[in-house]
Design an enzyme around this catalytic site. Structure first.
Site, PDB file in Angstrom:
ATOM      1  N   GLY A 157       0.826  -1.436  -0.307  1.00 13.70           N
ATOM      2  CA  GLY A 157       0.051   0.062   0.190  1.00 13.70           C
ATOM      3  C   GLY A 157       0.966   1.269  -0.267  1.00 13.70           C
ATOM      4  O   GLY A 157       0.682   2.128   0.461  1.00 13.70           O
ATOM      5  N   ARG A 206      -0.131   5.424  -2.162  1.00 15.38           N
ATOM      6  CA  ARG A 206      -0.631   6.980  -0.992  1.00 15.38           C
ATOM      7  C   ARG A 206      -0.117   7.008   0.396  1.00 15.38           C
ATOM      8  O   ARG A 206       0.173   6.075   0.831  1.00 15.38           O
ATOM      9  CB  ARG A 206      -2.198   7.315  -1.404  1.00 15.38           C
ATOM     10  N   ASP A 247      -2.554  -7.318  -5.458  1.00 11.62           N
ATOM     11  CA  ASP A 247      -3.897  -7.172  -4.709  1.00 11.62           C
ATOM     12  C   ASP A 247      -3.431  -8.065  -3.260  1.00 11.62           C
ATOM     13  O   ASP A 247      -3.177  -9.262  -3.832  1.00 11.62           O
ATOM     14  CB  ASP A 247      -4.896  -7.480  -5.705  1.00 11.62           C
ATOM     15  N   VAL A 248      -3.313  -7.625  -2.296  1.00 10.07           N
ATOM     16  CA  VAL A 248      -2.855  -8.116  -0.981  1.00 10.07           C
ATOM     17  C   VAL A 248      -3.329  -9.061  -0.361  1.00 10.07           C
ATOM     18  O   VAL A 248      -3.467 -10.104   0.300  1.00 10.07           O
ATOM     19  CB  VAL A 248      -2.580  -7.286   0.259  1.00 10.07           C
ATOM     20  N   ASN A 256       1.148  -2.552   5.471  1.00 10.93           N
ATOM     21  CA  ASN A 256       0.883  -1.058   4.939  1.00 10.93           C
ATOM     22  C   ASN A 256      -0.460  -0.780   4.921  1.00 10.93           C
ATOM     23  O   ASN A 256      -1.512  -0.654   5.142  1.00 10.93           O
ATOM     24  CB  ASN A 256       2.170  -0.075   5.046  1.00 10.93           C
ATOM     25  N   TYR A 310     -14.180  -3.160  10.458  1.00 14.75           N
ATOM     26  CA  TYR A 310     -12.497  -2.490  10.921  1.00 14.75           C
ATOM     27  C   TYR A 310     -11.340  -2.048  11.756  1.00 14.75           C
ATOM     28  O   TYR A 310     -10.498  -2.842  12.840  1.00 14.75           O
ATOM     29  CB  TYR A 310     -12.824  -0.756  10.209  1.00 14.75           C
ATOM     30  N   ALA A 365     -12.346  -4.673  14.155  1.00 15.11           N
ATOM     31  CA  ALA A 365     -11.974  -6.178  13.794  1.00 15.11           C
ATOM     32  C   ALA A 365     -11.076  -6.627  13.709  1.00 15.11           C
ATOM     33  O   ALA A 365     -10.146  -7.231  14.296  1.00 15.11           O
ATOM     34  CB  ALA A 365     -13.428  -6.639  13.264  1.00 15.11           C
ATOM     35  N   LYS A 374      -8.122  -4.312  13.318  1.00 17.02           N
ATOM     36  CA  LYS A 374      -6.980  -4.173  13.588  1.00 17.02           C
ATOM     37  C   LYS A 374      -6.972  -4.502  15.000  1.00 17.02           C
ATOM     38  O   LYS A 374      -5.729  -5.204  15.072  1.00 17.02           O
ATOM     39  CB  LYS A 374      -7.526  -2.861  13.285  1.00 17.02           C
ATOM     40  N   ILE A 407      -5.004  10.105  11.216  1.00 22.45           N
ATOM     41  CA  ILE A 407      -4.313  10.619  10.347  1.00 22.45           C
ATOM     42  C   ILE A 407      -4.566  11.555   9.295  1.00 22.45           C
ATOM     43  O   ILE A 407      -5.875  11.428   8.488  1.00 22.45           O
ATOM     44  CB  ILE A 407      -2.653   9.765   9.466  1.00 22.45           C
TER      45      ILE A 407
END
Length: 252
Positions: free
Chosen positions: A16, A19, A67-68, A94, A159, A161, A163, A192
């Site tokens: 990632g 950007r 594509d991860v 990332n 999200y 869950a 992280k 951020i």
């Protein structure tokens, strides 16, 4: 006393990286003399811009479209980096996405896409990297987590869950890989100023800033600095940790 990163000549993979926080990480590591290959999902123009910026600054960066969430594609891309660079010293996981929605209204795709990218992506890239680091008996892995893993907001069930899983995975990997001198840590950013957080900042800026002790948003560079520290010689006795870079989020 002088601080030396020990990063010059190292080889890194950053997912990632086209950007936001990922770009800042790529540029920061490249500025320290790291040969960086970064994966990006689809924005070729943004990836080319990062490569050009790094090259103009005298660094080395290579962009690879991956594509991860695709395990086979990740394995092939990692092997290609190892073949080209003959080693892999650093991995920064990332890549991540957000699909916020209230739990009762959350669609299957909103759950699966977030988990497949944010958690599956870490597995998919890390598994093929580990054998190279094990053979070197050295390596640094940094996973990008989030304050949401411990301090979630409304609409963040998927999200948060993902992280929380990254935090647990980081600790488990640290235990497993320590005997081979591979250090594994995570950086958990707060709010951020990036494209990903734009919607949250637009909807409730005063409320969000009110929850931050420093009363301002973080910059992508703040997160990149933490990552650079964890992969440097200065963090040689740090593993299994979650480093919060959040300005004191929800501490007030």
């Amino acid at each position: 006393m002088t601080f030396k990163s020990g990063l010059s000549g190292k080889v890194a993979i950053v997912t990632g990286g086209s950007r936001g926080i990922g770009r800042a990480i790529v540029e920061t590591l490249a500025a320290e003399g790291v040969n960086v290959t970064f994966f990006f999902k689809g924005n070729q123009a943004a990836a080319d811009e990062v490569v050009a910026a790094v090259s103009a600054a005298g660094g080395q960066a290579t962009a690879v479209q991956v594509d991860v969430s695709d395990a086979a594609a990740c394995a092939a891309a990692v092997e290609a980096v190892a073949d080209r660079c003959e080693r892999i010293d650093i991995l920064v996981n990332n890549a991540g996405i957000v699909r916020d929605n209230l739990m009762a209204a959350m669609e299957d795709e909103e759950i699966s896409s977030v988990l497949n990218t944010n958690v599956g992506g870490v597995f998919n890239v890390t598994r093929p990297v580990i054998p190279y680091m094990m053979s070197q008996r050295a390596g640094r892995i940094v996973n990008l987590s989030s304050v949401a893993g411990a301090k979630a907001g409304r609409g963040q069930a998927n999200y948060a869950a993902s992280k929380g899983a990254v935090d647990a995975l980081t600790r488990a990997m640290a235990v497993e890989l320590a005997p081979r001198k591979i250090l594994v840590n995570a950086v958990a950013p707060g709010v951020i100023e990036t494209e990903m957080s734009q919607q949250v900042r637009d909807l409730a800026e005063d409320e969000v800033k009110g929850n931050i002790l420093l009363k301002r948003y973080g910059a992508a560079q703040d997160v990149a600095n933490a990552v650079a520290f964890l992969v440097s010689d200065m963090a040689g006795y740090v593993t299994g940790q979650i480093l919060y870079v959040d300005g004191g989020f929800k501490m007030g």
